[in-house]
Design a protein around this motif. Structure first.
Motif, PDB file in Angstrom:
ATOM      1  N   CYS A  61       0.880  -1.179   0.000  1.00 49.23           N
ATOM      2  CA  CYS A  61       0.000   0.000   0.000  1.00 49.23           C
ATOM      3  C   CYS A  61       0.913   1.223   0.000  1.00 49.23           C
ATOM      4  CB  CYS A  61      -0.903  -0.039   1.237  1.00 49.23           C
ATOM      5  SG  CYS A  61      -2.113   1.280   1.344  1.00 49.23           S
ATOM      6  N   GLY A  62       1.376   1.610  -1.198  1.00 50.58           N
ATOM      7  CA  GLY A  62       2.451   2.581  -1.296  1.00 50.58           C
ATOM      8  C   GLY A  62       2.049   3.933  -1.840  1.00 50.58           C
ATOM      9  N   VAL A  63       3.030   4.809  -1.933  1.00 49.10           N
ATOM     10  CA  VAL A  63       2.837   6.160  -2.433  1.00 49.10           C
ATOM     11  C   VAL A  63       3.851   6.436  -3.537  1.00 49.10           C
ATOM     12  CG1 VAL A  63       2.051   7.010  -0.188  1.00 49.10           C
ATOM     13  CG2 VAL A  63       4.473   7.230  -0.799  1.00 49.10           C
ATOM     14  N   THR A  64       3.566   7.499  -4.293  1.00 50.83           N
ATOM     15  CA  THR A  64       4.586   8.138  -5.122  1.00 50.83           C
ATOM     16  C   THR A  64       4.583   9.602  -4.717  1.00 50.83           C
ATOM     17  OG1 THR A  64       5.394   8.444  -7.381  1.00 50.83           O
ATOM     18  CG2 THR A  64       3.022   8.635  -7.047  1.00 50.83           C
ATOM     19  N   PHE A  65       5.376  10.414  -5.403  1.00 55.05           N
ATOM     20  CA  PHE A  65       5.557  11.783  -4.948  1.00 55.05           C
ATOM     21  C   PHE A  65       5.213  12.782  -6.046  1.00 55.05           C
ATOM     22  CE2 PHE A  65       8.309   9.033  -2.455  1.00 55.05           C
ATOM     23  CZ  PHE A  65       7.865   9.348  -1.169  1.00 55.05           C
ATOM     24  N   GLY A  66       4.771  13.955  -5.616  1.00 57.39           N
ATOM     25  CA  GLY A  66       4.341  14.977  -6.547  1.00 57.39           C
ATOM     26  C   GLY A  66       5.497  15.573  -7.332  1.00 57.39           C
ATOM     27  N   THR A  74       1.832  18.777 -10.168  1.00 58.04           N
ATOM     28  CA  THR A  74       0.912  18.699  -9.026  1.00 58.04           C
ATOM     29  C   THR A  74       1.310  19.724  -7.976  1.00 58.04           C
ATOM     30  OG1 THR A  74       2.266  16.953  -8.001  1.00 58.04           O
ATOM     31  CG2 THR A  74       0.423  16.258  -9.411  1.00 58.04           C
ATOM     32  N   PRO A  75       1.163  21.014  -8.275  1.00 60.96           N
ATOM     33  CA  PRO A  75       1.616  22.053  -7.335  1.00 60.96           C
ATOM     34  C   PRO A  75       0.947  21.923  -5.976  1.00 60.96           C
ATOM     35  CG  PRO A  75       0.169  22.969  -9.048  1.00 60.96           C
ATOM     36  CD  PRO A  75       0.502  21.585  -9.464  1.00 60.96           C
ATOM     37  N   GLY A  76       1.774  21.964  -4.938  1.00 62.02           N
ATOM     38  CA  GLY A  76       1.270  21.868  -3.572  1.00 62.02           C
ATOM     39  C   GLY A  76       1.056  20.461  -3.080  1.00 62.02           C
ATOM     40  N   ILE A  77       1.306  19.455  -3.928  1.00 61.67           N
ATOM     41  CA  ILE A  77       1.079  18.057  -3.557  1.00 61.67           C
ATOM     42  C   ILE A  77       2.419  17.347  -3.452  1.00 61.67           C
ATOM     43  CG2 ILE A  77      -0.007  15.883  -4.211  1.00 61.67           C
ATOM     44  CD1 ILE A  77      -1.978  18.125  -3.496  1.00 61.67           C
ATOM     45  N   ASP A  78       2.721  16.825  -2.272  1.00 58.86           N
ATOM     46  CA  ASP A  78       3.958  16.072  -2.074  1.00 58.86           C
ATOM     47  C   ASP A  78       3.735  14.568  -2.178  1.00 58.86           C
ATOM     48  OD1 ASP A  78       5.529  18.352  -1.631  1.00 58.86           O
ATOM     49  OD2 ASP A  78       4.963  18.423   0.477  1.00 58.86           O
ATOM     50  N   ILE A  79       2.574  14.088  -1.724  1.00 58.33           N
ATOM     51  CA  ILE A  79       2.328  12.646  -1.650  1.00 58.33           C
ATOM     52  C   ILE A  79       1.109  12.281  -2.490  1.00 58.33           C
ATOM     53  CG2 ILE A  79       1.712  10.731  -0.110  1.00 58.33           C
ATOM     54  CD1 ILE A  79       3.225  12.154   2.104  1.00 58.33           C
ATOM     55  N   ILE A  80       1.262  11.245  -3.309  1.00 56.43           N
ATOM     56  CA  ILE A  80       0.185  10.751  -4.172  1.00 56.43           C
ATOM     57  C   ILE A  80      -0.032   9.273  -3.867  1.00 56.43           C
ATOM     58  CG2 ILE A  80      -0.539  10.364  -6.564  1.00 56.43           C
ATOM     59  CD1 ILE A  80       1.240  12.737  -7.350  1.00 56.43           C
ATOM     60  N   MET A 119       4.753   0.844   1.185  1.00 51.05           N
ATOM     61  CA  MET A 119       4.090   0.936   2.507  1.00 51.05           C
ATOM     62  C   MET A 119       3.722   2.359   2.920  1.00 51.05           C
ATOM     63  SD  MET A 119       6.602   2.422   4.477  1.00 51.05           S
ATOM     64  CE  MET A 119       6.235   2.111   6.177  1.00 51.05           C
ATOM     65  N   GLY A 120       4.053   3.351   2.108  1.00 48.72           N
ATOM     66  CA  GLY A 120       3.897   4.737   2.527  1.00 48.72           C
ATOM     67  C   GLY A 120       2.472   5.224   2.674  1.00 48.72           C
ATOM     68  N   TYR A 168       8.731  -1.753  12.181  1.00 43.83           N
ATOM     69  CA  TYR A 168       9.268  -0.605  12.918  1.00 43.83           C
ATOM     70  C   TYR A 168       8.912   0.696  12.205  1.00 43.83           C
ATOM     71  CZ  TYR A 168      12.655   2.498  15.175  1.00 43.83           C
ATOM     72  OH  TYR A 168      13.245   3.541  15.853  1.00 43.83           O
ATOM     73  N   LEU A 169       9.093   0.724  10.895  1.00 41.67           N
ATOM     74  CA  LEU A 169       8.824   1.940  10.133  1.00 41.67           C
ATOM     75  C   LEU A 169       7.328   2.197   9.999  1.00 41.67           C
ATOM     76  CD1 LEU A 169      11.604   1.422   7.462  1.00 41.67           C
ATOM     77  CD2 LEU A 169      11.575   3.135   9.289  1.00 41.67           C
ATOM     78  N   VAL A 170       6.523   1.136   9.926  1.00 41.56           N
ATOM     79  CA  VAL A 170       5.076   1.314   9.896  1.00 41.56           C
ATOM     80  C   VAL A 170       4.605   1.924  11.220  1.00 41.56           C
ATOM     81  CG1 VAL A 170       2.856   0.126   9.815  1.00 41.56           C
ATOM     82  CG2 VAL A 170       4.659  -0.505   8.210  1.00 41.56           C
ATOM     83  N   ARG A 171       5.143   1.454  12.341  1.00 42.95           N
ATOM     84  CA  ARG A 171       4.779   2.028  13.640  1.00 42.95           C
ATOM     85  C   ARG A 171       5.095   3.519  13.678  1.00 42.95           C
ATOM     86  NH1 ARG A 171       7.514  -2.552  15.655  1.00 42.95           N
ATOM     87  NH2 ARG A 171       6.059  -4.205  16.272  1.00 42.95           N
ATOM     88  N   ASP A 172       6.225   3.877  13.117  1.00 45.91           N
ATOM     89  CA  ASP A 172       6.622   5.279  13.089  1.00 45.91           C
ATOM     90  C   ASP A 172       5.594   6.121  12.337  1.00 45.91           C
ATOM     91  OD1 ASP A 172       8.614   7.354  13.621  1.00 45.91           O
ATOM     92  OD2 ASP A 172       8.990   7.330  11.464  1.00 45.91           O
ATOM     93  N   ARG A 173       5.130   5.623  11.196  1.00 46.60           N
ATOM     94  CA  ARG A 173       4.137   6.353  10.404  1.00 46.60           C
ATOM     95  C   ARG A 173       2.771   6.363  11.095  1.00 46.60           C
ATOM     96  NH1 ARG A 173       6.018   7.722   5.324  1.00 46.60           N
ATOM     97  NH2 ARG A 173       8.174   8.311   5.749  1.00 46.60           N
TER      98      ARG A 173
END
Length: 539
Positions: free
Chosen positions: A21-26, A30-36, A63-64, A86-91
């Protein structure tokens, strides 16, 4: 970004698991959008039947999006190995969900059952700790979902690819393999982290000033290589960038980086002689807010680089990031910094399989059906052709959103699910085609003009037009004040042309003035700015 649904059972009682379940980046589009993130509408409608989220590894494109979408998906349990967990807990903690989410930490090579799915993790190698393939057994057959992988005989961190487990799956009978396609056009093999370490130690030893190494923070083997290269050449290591601290903490949590010397704090690193310090930095892709970009522009509060210093880019240029990376390199070069990239020395290898590695995977798994994923359209089609050349009986190159029925007779697209994108816009999640994004694109191209007017309820202009603007040009030959005065004159003439009846209609006045101002701006400038007219009517 990865978002893979596997369903089993009749349509009236079908159960699902979500693999990654991941992300990509703006970007500039996509002005003003960092996460997609992926559009999750389909499974939201079936969230009562979503048994779990199973994560193959901890890269952001896998996983983002978990913390962002977890509630929308019906709050399913999450399964991950220790480093990923560990990283999922952080998010989850960042989103205030740590006490709510049910997170199961599972061991490497685990086998467990979720509803009709009998799942088995298979150890692979990749550019992050604990990458796993996932064998999905159902009464209809076994699916091998590879996730991201490569074949590295010396990965430095973690075990080598579990070829025995893959061969055993092949002997058992793999109905379909859903497989990484990223490097399908590249001949040969992707290379080993062990070779990178040898070259990095030599390269760092050749430098005399400060050294900074830019690498993906998630590649813990590469971070360890940078640390070993520093130690072998009498240097101490200073981490620069939040992701470096986050990933090294995750690595130490699972027993990695245990024999490394303590890191030097940023505030103390400046007191070391240049030949005794090595900075391990985020920002290899030219990200504007990352550590290396701030160093290049001279705005980092603790770290400076200049003539006699060296920046080593232990990474590749990800397509789409070229402009940001080259701008970063030019800024560093202007400061007199020496640059070394993968094109100069053997300081990077890919985390994805080239053709010979794909060939080996197919020989081990012997799937009945090949379903390429993870790549552009051209990669998937080439992968399907390559699989067919290896005598795989059936191949299918899916498109985003395709619903595929996998049978002993082959794989068939039987339906299509929504496959758009969701944007994380500040504190909100919006559709990719939201009006707000369209307006921002328009504003970024041609700016904004605002016109304010006050008229009586009898249609007499009492004040204005007052014209303000953002993003319009201001040149010696034609200044911005003159531009705005001309637009104000046009707005007033447009108002004067209206009939007495129309002047009493605020909406009519606003529209006529808007059109007139936009036409005049285009005549003068050649572009159509976004024009907004506000009319206030008073007694």
């Amino acid at each position: 970004m990865n978002f893979n649904l596997y369903g089993y059972g009749p349509e009236s009682d079908r159960k699902w698991i979500l693999v990654d379940c991941g992300v990509t980046f703006g970007d500039l589009s996509t002005p003003g959008i960092d996460i997609i993130m992926p559009d999750s509408r389909f499974i939201e409608e079936h969230r009562d039947d979503l048994i779990a989220i199973v994560l193959t590894h901890a890269h952001e494109d896998h996983m983002g999006a978990v913390a962002h979408l977890w509630r929308r998906l019906g709050q399913p349990p999450i399964y991950a190995t220790p480093f990923t967990a560990y990283l999922v807990r952080d998010r989850l903690a960042e989103h205030g969900l740590l006490d709510e989410a049910e997170l199961h930490e599972i061991g490497l090579n685990s086998r467990f059952v979720l509803g009709p799915f009998d799942l088995q993790l298979v150890t692979l190698t990749h550019s992050i700790p604990e990458p796993n393939g996932l064998a999905i057994r159902t009464p209809e057959g076994l699916i091998l979902h590879t996730g991201d992988w490569k074949l590295d005989p010396d990965p430095l961190i973690g075990a080598v690819t579990d070829s025995r487990a893959l061969e055993a799956l092949g002997d058992e009978g793999v109905l379909a393999m859903v497989c990484d396609s990223t490097n399908v056009f590249n001949k040969g093999e992707s290379g080993s982290e062990g070779d990178v370490r040898e070259e990095m130690i030599k390269l760092v030893g050749e430098q005399t000033g400060k050294v900074a190494i830019a690498a993906f923070a998630s590649n813990v083997a590469r971070l360890e290589t940078a640390i070993k290269a520093a130690e072998a050449n009498g240097r101490r290591v200073c981490l620069v960038g939040r992701s470096m601290y986050r990933m090294t903490a995750a690595a130490k949590h699972v027993g990695l980086l245990a024999d490394c010397a303590p890191f030097v704090e940023e505030e103390e690193a400046g007191y070391f002689p240049p030949e005794k310090i090595l900075y391990l930095c985020t920002g290899s892709q030219g990200e504007p807010r990352a550590a290396l970009s701030r160093i290049a522009e001279g705005s980092h509060r603790n770290v400076t680089l200049g003539a006699g210093d060296t920046v080593i880019f232990s990474s590749r240029v990800i397509p789409g990031n070229e402009r940001g990376i080259f701008d970063l390199m030019n800024r560093l070069a202007a400061r007199g910094v020496k640059l070394v990239t993968e094109k100069d020395r053997g300081i990077h290898v890919s985390g994805h399989p080239c053709r010979e590695e794909l060939r080996q995977m197919y020989q081990w798994a012997k799937p009945h059906i090949a379903i390429p994923v993870h790549g552009e359209r051209r990669h998937l089609m080439e992968h399907a052709q390559f699989a067919a050349s290896l005598q795989i009986p059936h191949t299918l190159s899916p498109k985003n959103g395709d619903m595929i029925r996998i049978t002993q007779n082959g794989a068939f697209v039987v339906d299509e699910a929504p496959a758009g994108r969701l944007h994380v816009d500040g504190n909100f999640i919006t559709e990719a085609d939201a009006l707000s994004i369209k307006e921002r694109r328009r504003l970024s191209f041609a700016g904004h003009v605002g016109v304010a007017m006050v008229m009586s309820d009898h249609g007499k202009l009492l004040a204005g037009p007052d014209v303000r603007a953002m993003g319009l040009p201001d040149t010696p030959d034609y200044g911005l004040d003159e531009f705005l005065d001309d637009l104000a004159d046009v707005a007033e003439r447009a108002f004067d042309r209206l009939s007495k009846r129309d002047k009493r209609d605020e909406e009519k006045v606003e529209e006529e003035v808007r059109l007139a101002v936009r036409r005049e701006a285009q005549r003068i400038w050649g572009k159509k700015p976004h024009v907004e007219v506000s009319v206030l009517s008073v007694a």
